[in-house]
Design a protein around this motif. Structure first.
Motif, PDB file in Angstrom:
ATOM      1  N   ARG A  49       0.827  -1.209   0.000  1.00 43.39           N
ATOM      2  CA  ARG A  49       0.000   0.000   0.000  1.00 43.39           C
ATOM      3  C   ARG A  49       0.862   1.260   0.000  1.00 43.39           C
ATOM      4  N   GLU A  63       0.383   3.339  -3.265  1.00 44.91           N
ATOM      5  CA  GLU A  63      -0.583   4.413  -3.057  1.00 44.91           C
ATOM      6  C   GLU A  63       0.036   5.715  -2.563  1.00 44.91           C
ATOM      7  N   TYR A  64       1.196   5.642  -1.917  1.00 41.78           N
ATOM      8  CA  TYR A  64       1.800   6.839  -1.325  1.00 41.78           C
ATOM      9  C   TYR A  64       3.115   7.225  -2.005  1.00 41.78           C
ATOM     10  N   LYS A  92       4.955   5.739  -4.689  1.00 39.94           N
ATOM     11  CA  LYS A  92       4.795   5.713  -6.153  1.00 39.94           C
ATOM     12  C   LYS A  92       6.114   5.896  -6.906  1.00 39.94           C
ATOM     13  N   ASN A 122       2.156  -3.308  -9.183  1.00 39.70           N
ATOM     14  CA  ASN A 122       2.997  -2.137  -8.938  1.00 39.70           C
ATOM     15  C   ASN A 122       3.801  -1.870 -10.208  1.00 39.70           C
TER      16      ASN A 122
END
Length: 509
Positions: free
Chosen positions: A380, A384-385, A387, A402
């Motif tokens: 995550r 999501e953070y 990247k 990913n």
């Protein structure tokens, strides 16, 4: 002779065990969703390696990262089986589905063996049905089918291929025919896992000795397929065997005596003793005696070259199958003479050999929760953070879905890392590779390394909220390689900290 009606026996003696198995699967699946905030995860990180590889195979690329070739999967065919649904929303559940059907297949072929064993028994139908039902339930436990299903790996399919090969051999010995499914399974088995090569070749040689010359073609096809895959890897600039096989074989170096002392090792030793005893009895049929020799050779090869743990499960399940077939006359005679006494032993013995598997049924949700609290949270944060490219030493979930580069410091999906592990005298290569691939965030288990590059700045630690069970460490350390990125990563981790599970702790420095 007992008049067995297969349709009636099927309804009573296979449906009940399958329903019990499926019920245990449903209970554990539901429990996983409950403890994981309604997010399903497998009990280990490895199936996500297969899923990540399957993602890129669907894009005509072999590797974890889209711009780099690698061979992180220890199975040739398993990632290919995941292709049909890998890009769909629920495609990550396909390993679970494959394992469920594989487990049902194992139960089915054990049922076929048991109905064959009791076909000429003097026991009445009710007694036979009870024996078969109880033993199939014990196979679910002794074969670790429930836990193996939620592991998401190819081991259950591997066991199924082995069982089909042995059942086909039993059919040849009893009825002088080789089922068509044998020719498919004997070729596919080594493609599922390399360990199955010993069973495939041993049984093919056994059949060849008894003038089944056409089985030689199966051996030739196996050799061509394995050699072809090695040539494919070499053409990509990789090693001839998957990096996962080469790297893990060095980390999990075989120790014969240590293997013997494990639960699986002791079960295999018992099997060897019984196989040797069977061969020594002069009155036993020559074909079955030769089969006992060949299977004993398979066990010895694994004990010398293989490793213990989940890598032995297929052989334990196969051992139970072969022993029931070889000792079928003794089993029938014992049950006919001492039914009330021996029916309990018939069920209890497999359970005693595999007492840990009894416990494993009840720990599935907690094992899966380890992956949820650690690998899924790392995934995550990376996707999501952050990247951007990251480095890890457990590549499964972080690399799955990913698109950014994931540097594998352990060496399962990075040929550069693998070669450094074999030759480097210090850890400077870790920083060099990180710089080469523009990696500034590293998420690793510190205890895997004797030292950490001096310029890496530790910025945080992710702690499991519950007991460590299946992950390799309870703490994942976050490092920043370049101080210029320190504030940005610290800020992102601070935001991420607010979203992690309640019991999980992210300590920032």
């Amino acid at each position: 002779m007992t008049d067995l009606d297969p349709s009636k026996i099927f309804r009573k003696t296979i449906i009940i065990p399958i329903v019990i198995y499926l019920l245990l699967i449903l209970i554990n699946f539901t429990a996983i969703l409950i403890v994981n905030d309604f997010k399903f995860t497998y009990t280990i990180d490895d199936p996500y390696i297969h899923l990540s590889l399957a993602e890129n195979i669907s894009n005509c690329h072999y590797g974890i990262n889209k711009d780099e070739y690698s061979s992180p999967a220890s199975s040739i065919i398993y990632p290919v089986l995941l292709l049909p649904l890998v890009k769909t929303e629920f495609g990550y559940l396909l390993p679970l589905v494959i394992n469920i059907f594989s487990s049902i297949g194992i139960i089915y072929f054990f049922w076929k063996l048991l109905t064959l064993v009791f076909a000429n028994s003097k026991l009445n139908k009710n007694q036979i049905q009870l024996v078969i039902i109880l033993f199939l339930i014990s196979i679910i436990i002794a074969g670790n089918l429930v836990y193996s299903t939620f592991r998401g790996m190819e081991h259950t399919l591997q066991a199924l291929m082995s069982i089909i090969i042995l059942w086909s051999t039993a059919e040849f010995i009893n009825n002088n025919r080789i089922p068509r499914i044998f020719y498919i399974s004997v070729v596919i088995a080594p493609l599922v896992r390399y360990e199955n090569l010993s069973i495939s070749l041993a049984i093919l040689l056994f059949l060849f000795i008894y003038r089944n010359k056409k089985v030689a073609w199966s051996a030739i096809i196996i050799i061509i397929l394995l050699a072809g895959f090695s040539y494919f890897l070499l053409s990509l600039g990789l090693e001839p065997l998957p990096l996962s096989v080469l790297r893990k074989s060095k980390v999990l170096e075989n120790d014969l005596f240590s293997n013997i002392l494990t639960q699986g090792g002791l079960a295999l030793i018992i099997t060897l003793i019984l196989l040797i005893n069977y061969f020594r009895i002069k009155s036993n049929p020559s074909k079955e005696k030769l089969l006992s020799v060949f299977f004993a050779a398979v066990i010895l090869v694994h004990m010398v070259l293989g490793v213990s743990g989940r890598y032995t499960e297929y052989l334990i399940t196969s051992s139970l199958f072969i022993l029931i077939f070889l000792y079928k006359d003794w089993i029938i005679k014992a049950l006919e003479t001492y039914y009330n006494k021996y029916i309990a032993l018939f069920v209890i013995i497999p359970l005693l050999i595999s007492y840990k598997q009894v416990i494993s049924i009840f720990v599935v949700p907690f094992a899966a929760n380890n992956i949820f609290e650690q690998q899924y949270q790392m995934h995550r944060f990376a996707v999501e953070y952050y990247k951007k490219p990251v480095a890890v030493n457990d590549i499964g979930y972080v690399s799955f879905r990913n698109d950014n580069y994931v540097l594998d410091i352990f060496g399962l999906s990075s040929l550069e890392s693998y070669r450094h592990w074999n030759s480097a005298k210090n850890i400077s290569w870790m920083d060099s590779l990180a710089e080469k691939h523009n990696v500034n965030l590293i998420m690793i288990y510190e205890h895997w390394f004797k030292e950490i590059p001096s310029n890496w700045i530790k910025v945080g630690e992710l702690h499991l909220g519950n007991k460590q069970m299946t992950v390799s460490g309870s703490v994942v350390s976050f490092f920043v390689r370049d101080s210029d990125h320190l504030d940005q990563i610290h800020s992102l981790l601070s935001d991420f900290q607010k979203t992690i599970p309640e019991k999980t702790k992210l300590i920032l420095f």
